[in-house]
Write a protein that holds these residues in place. Structure first.
Motif, PDB file in Angstrom:
ATOM      1  N   TYR A 162       7.210  -6.702  10.848  1.00 18.18           N
ATOM      2  CA  TYR A 162       7.966  -6.532  12.086  1.00 18.18           C
ATOM      3  C   TYR A 162       7.076  -6.065  13.232  1.00 18.18           C
ATOM      4  N   GLU A 163       7.545  -6.353  14.439  1.00 16.46           N
ATOM      5  CA  GLU A 163       6.792  -5.984  15.629  1.00 16.46           C
ATOM      6  C   GLU A 163       6.562  -4.479  15.671  1.00 16.46           C
ATOM      7  N   ARG A 164       5.337  -4.100  16.041  1.00 14.69           N
ATOM      8  CA  ARG A 164       4.895  -2.708  16.195  1.00 14.69           C
ATOM      9  C   ARG A 164       4.729  -1.984  14.862  1.00 14.69           C
ATOM     10  N   GLU A 165       4.695  -2.742  13.776  1.00  9.46           N
ATOM     11  CA  GLU A 165       4.324  -2.143  12.492  1.00  9.46           C
ATOM     12  C   GLU A 165       2.819  -1.978  12.399  1.00  9.46           C
ATOM     13  N   PHE A 166       2.404  -1.020  11.604  1.00  5.70           N
ATOM     14  CA  PHE A 166       1.024  -0.914  11.117  1.00  5.70           C
ATOM     15  C   PHE A 166       1.133  -1.223   9.631  1.00  5.70           C
ATOM     16  N   PHE A 167       0.928  -2.489   9.287  1.00  6.74           N
ATOM     17  CA  PHE A 167       1.231  -2.990   7.951  1.00  6.74           C
ATOM     18  C   PHE A 167      -0.058  -3.137   7.152  1.00  6.74           C
ATOM     19  N   ALA A 168      -0.031  -2.716   5.898  1.00  5.06           N
ATOM     20  CA  ALA A 168      -1.228  -2.775   5.050  1.00  5.06           C
ATOM     21  C   ALA A 168      -1.027  -3.737   3.898  1.00  5.06           C
ATOM     22  N   LEU A 169      -2.005  -4.626   3.704  1.00  4.18           N
ATOM     23  CA  LEU A 169      -2.101  -5.447   2.500  1.00  4.18           C
ATOM     24  C   LEU A 169      -3.116  -4.757   1.593  1.00  4.18           C
ATOM     25  N   LEU A 170      -2.660  -4.278   0.473  1.00  8.01           N
ATOM     26  CA  LEU A 170      -3.472  -3.422  -0.384  1.00  8.01           C
ATOM     27  C   LEU A 170      -3.603  -4.037  -1.767  1.00  8.01           C
ATOM     28  N   GLY A 171      -4.809  -4.003  -2.287  1.00  9.33           N
ATOM     29  CA  GLY A 171      -5.008  -4.490  -3.645  1.00  9.33           C
ATOM     30  C   GLY A 171      -6.479  -4.595  -3.972  1.00  9.33           C
ATOM     31  N   PRO A 172      -6.806  -4.822  -5.243  1.00  6.87           N
ATOM     32  CA  PRO A 172      -8.206  -4.938  -5.658  1.00  6.87           C
ATOM     33  C   PRO A 172      -8.815  -6.242  -5.169  1.00  6.87           C
ATOM     34  N   SER A 173     -10.115  -6.363  -5.291  1.00  8.96           N
ATOM     35  CA  SER A 173     -10.807  -7.593  -4.909  1.00  8.96           C
ATOM     36  C   SER A 173     -10.243  -8.777  -5.696  1.00  8.96           C
ATOM     37  N   GLY A 174     -10.046  -9.899  -4.991  1.00  8.47           N
ATOM     38  CA  GLY A 174      -9.567 -11.102  -5.644  1.00  8.47           C
ATOM     39  C   GLY A 174      -8.070 -11.207  -5.796  1.00  8.47           C
ATOM     40  N   CYS A 175      -7.306 -10.273  -5.189  1.00  5.18           N
ATOM     41  CA  CYS A 175      -5.852 -10.313  -5.355  1.00  5.18           C
ATOM     42  C   CYS A 175      -5.177 -11.241  -4.353  1.00  5.18           C
ATOM     43  N   GLY A 176      -5.914 -11.746  -3.345  1.00  8.07           N
ATOM     44  CA  GLY A 176      -5.354 -12.692  -2.392  1.00  8.07           C
ATOM     45  C   GLY A 176      -5.050 -12.124  -1.018  1.00  8.07           C
ATOM     46  N   LYS A 177      -5.335 -10.839  -0.804  1.00  7.51           N
ATOM     47  CA  LYS A 177      -4.951 -10.212   0.459  1.00  7.51           C
ATOM     48  C   LYS A 177      -5.728 -10.778   1.650  1.00  7.51           C
TER      49      LYS A 177
END
Length: 381
Positions: free
Chosen positions: A47-62
């Motif tokens: 959503y607009e004005r979120e600080f969104f994190a894609l978190l995961g180990p190496s190779g997870c697709g983030k």
């Protein structure tokens, strides 16, 4: 004109509002590289004005997911939408998106100031505006005195900060950050996290950050998407991800946790008892429905564990686990005890609230661990 202030983080939850429209949508997105599937049928809204994190180990697709949003990769299936527009076929340079890569990618023949100003100058911004925004960016990353230097005259951390300033200075509608703080020392990294949060809120921008650093995601993000092998394991606010992990993977990836496998031996509504190698553990508020005989896991955080000497009494109502101290880690603010119990190694974390303490526990000492039923989590996946 300054954008309106965003509500306090605790009150900012557009994902809970049925009428709210997401800024970014990944709709059934899959990405394959030959026979390898990097992202698999993933659906996600930011959503607009979120600080969104894609978190995961190496190779997870983030990072692959972020690159599809930026336009550097094309989905094998599904759609990526920005403000309701399908981005298919739209090249990166015309998307209202800026991306900071893990590599510095600075122009070696340009000064720090010119590197930061480059994008604004290409957009034809007035000279006064370029100067003011570059100066602001330099202050934010604490490089005010280095504006005239070339990249080869900077340390790795300084070059990383120039790249960060260059990404922020154009104030894009959506800023993508791929491991942006990796080269910074710990103190500067922590300071920059809060500066980024303040800037994002003040400017009303939407940030999506890719990181493998759990502390970084927990500190900065309004919500976190934990990824596992190209799929979403869980999406939620930092407190939800930490206190109520949905799977064993999320529980083990976020922070430290004790996790014990067992078999359900009794169910009374949401109160579930599990027979484990460390004894019977009763979970006070199980979220998932289970049946007697089902294999599950019980998890709890080290800081929710009380540790006492083996001869001391513990109040009723808690699960009591006997073991032996294997190792001790003193971390200043807390001490972590590694305790051997029936072939498993459990952890208890104790806050060092006072400078002087009673005789500390020692390695090899018999101890008891106590955990309240409402601190235990039941995990079925």
């Amino acid at each position: 004109m300054e954008p309106p202030e965003r509500p306090a983080r605790g009150a900012f939850a557009p994902w809970d509002e049925p009428a709210a429209q997401p800024l970014v949508v990944f709709d059934g997105v899959t990405k394959r590289f030959g026979a390898e599937t990097a992202v698999s049928d993933l659906t996600l809204a930011v959503y607009e004005r979120e600080f969104f994190a894609l978190l995961g180990p190496s190779g997870c697709g983030k990072s692959t997911l972020m690159r599809m949003l930026a336009g550097f990769e094309t989905p094998s299936a599904g759609r990526v939408l920005l403000a309701g527009q399908d981005l298919a076929g739209l090249p990166p340079h015309v998307r209202p998106v800026n991306m900071m890569f893990q590599s510095y990618a600075l122009f070696p023949h340009m000064s720090v100031e010119k590197n930061i100003a480059f994008g604004l100058e290409m957009d034809g911004r007035p000279r006064d505006e370029v100067g003011a925004r570059v100066a602001e960016a330099l202050r934010m990353v604490k490089l005010e005195g280095l504006a005239g230097r070339r990249p080869h005259q900077l340390s790795g951390g300084q070059r990383q900060r120039v790249a960060l300033a260059r990404a922020l200075v154009k104030r894009p509608k959506l800023l993508l950050l791929d491991e942006p703080l990796g080269a910074l020392d710990r103190k500067l990294r922590e300071e920059t996290q809060f500066e980024l949060m303040a800037l994002q809120e003040r400017l009303g921008l939407t940030f999506i950050i890719v990181t493998h650093d759990q502390d970084e995601a927990m500190t900065m993000a309004t919500r976190i998407a934990v990824m596992d092998k190209g799929r979403l394991a869980q999406v939620g606010t930092p407190p939800v991800i930490y206190e109520a992990p949905a799977t064993r993977h999320v529980a083990g990836f976020i922070g430290e946790i004790n996790l014990v496998e067992g078999t359900v031996s009794g169910c009374d509504g949401r109160r579930v008892t599990v027979a484990t190698a460390v004894g019977d553990l009763t979970v006070a508020d199980a979220v998932d429905s289970v049946a007697v005989g089902q294999m599950v896991a019980v998890a709890w955080r080290p800081e929710k564990t009380r540790i006492v000497r083996g001869g001391e009494a513990i109040s009723n109502g808690r699960a009591v686990i006997s073991g032996t101290v294997h190792d001790i880690g003193y971390l200043g603010g807390r001490t972590t005890y590694h305790v051997d119990v029936s072939g498993l190694r459990l952890k208890a974390a104790v806050a060092n609230a006072a400078r002087s303490i009673e005789r500390p526990l020692g390695t090899g000492e018999a101890v008891k661990l106590a955990v309240a039923p409402d601190a235990l989590l039941l995990l079925v996946r």
